[in-house]
Write a protein that holds these residues in place. Structure first.
Motif, PDB file in Angstrom:
ATOM      1  N   GLN A   1      -9.918   3.931  -7.181  1.00  0.00           N
ATOM      2  CA  GLN A   1      -9.437   5.159  -7.809  1.00  0.00           C
ATOM      3  C   GLN A   1      -9.677   5.141  -9.318  1.00  0.00           C
TER       4      GLN A   1
ATOM      5  N   ALA B   1      -7.627  -0.276  -3.399  1.00  0.00           N
ATOM      6  CA  ALA B   1      -7.322   1.147  -3.567  1.00  0.00           C
ATOM      7  C   ALA B   1      -7.213   1.508  -5.043  1.00  0.00           C
TER       8      ALA B   1
ATOM      9  N   GLY C   1       0.840  -1.192   0.000  1.00  0.00           N
ATOM     10  CA  GLY C   1       0.000   0.000   0.000  1.00  0.00           C
ATOM     11  C   GLY C   1       0.873   1.238   0.000  1.00  0.00           C
TER      12      GLY C   1
END
Length: 238
Positions: free
Chosen positions: A109, A105, A40
């Motif tokens: 996005q 994530a 991450g």
């Protein structure tokens, strides 16, 4: 052995042995600390944002990972059949969790969607279920980082589904930071392929209900799931 026990016993050994024992204790206490890595990548932006409701939602299920690498310690190989488990180089969480968190994530996005796996979401909203099965997760320091995954996207409302395979191999430089960065790039490539798959499934029209006669007591049944072709940057699963 505690220090108290050690020094109590030291009175019964020669001075040379005492010095050697102290040196051994010092060596044990100076072992290098473990380093922890994550897939991450934080942007460092602490601004709080409230976004508008998403036009659709994702349900990214837990990622399947090969059992030989499903541990916190990094498992590396040098191109042969031999692997090494590194006690001092570790993932911050299990690799399956690291990959899922990074994928979630990226997909959120790229698609402007929200991952609502395990979370209530509005009734009637468009939901696309994503499942990822990582079949190979290979780490070769100074050579490559490789992720080979079979994945599927299924539309809850339109019953469209596709199953594809993505092989992402990234060259990496020396060091474990470069190896982790290579795996992050491989996850990015996988997310790009899955995003294209979600767009393909979302563009499929909803199935029509089968017609029934007025005298029939059976309710209308939805059409069976429709298999869609994989996007250009992904191959059909074998």
């Amino acid at each position: 052995m505690s220090l108290a026990t050690f020094f109590k016993a030291a009175g019964r050994v020669p001075a040379v042995g005492l010095v050697a024992g102290i040196a051994a204790l010092a060596a044990c206490s100076s072992s290098p600390p473990a380093r922890f890595y994550t897939l991450g990548g934080g942007s460092g932006d602490s601004t709080v944002r409230t976004t508008a409701p998403a036009s659709f939602y994702l349900e990214l299920a837990p990622v399947d990972m090969p059992p030989q690498v499903a541990k916190n310690q990094m498992v590396v190989q040098d191109g042969t059949a031999q692997v090494r488990v590194l006690e001092d180089q570790r993932w911050a969480s299990l690799p399956a969790d690291e990959v899922r968190r990074a994928l979630s994530a990226d997909l959120s996005q790229q698609l402007g969607a929200i991952d609502v796996y395990g979370t209530p979401h509005p009734d009637g909203a468009a939901v696309y279920r994503v499942k990822v099965n990582v079949q190979r997760f290979e780490s070769s320091p100074g050579k490559r980082a490789l992720i080979d995954a079979v994945w599927s996207v299924r539309g809850v409302s339109n019953q469209a589904v596709l199953t594809c395979r993505t092989l992402s191999e990234q060259p990496v430089g020396d060091g474990y930071d470069a190896l982790v960065a290579g795996h992050r790039q491989a996850v990015d490539a996988l997310a790009g392929a899955i995003s294209a798959g979600v767009k393909t499934v979302s563009s499929a029209p909803a199935p029509s209900m089968t017609s029934v006669s007025a005298k029939s007591a059976k309710p209308a049944m939805p059409a069976p799931p429709r298999l869609l072709p994989c996007p250009m940057n992904a191959a059909p699963a074998q």
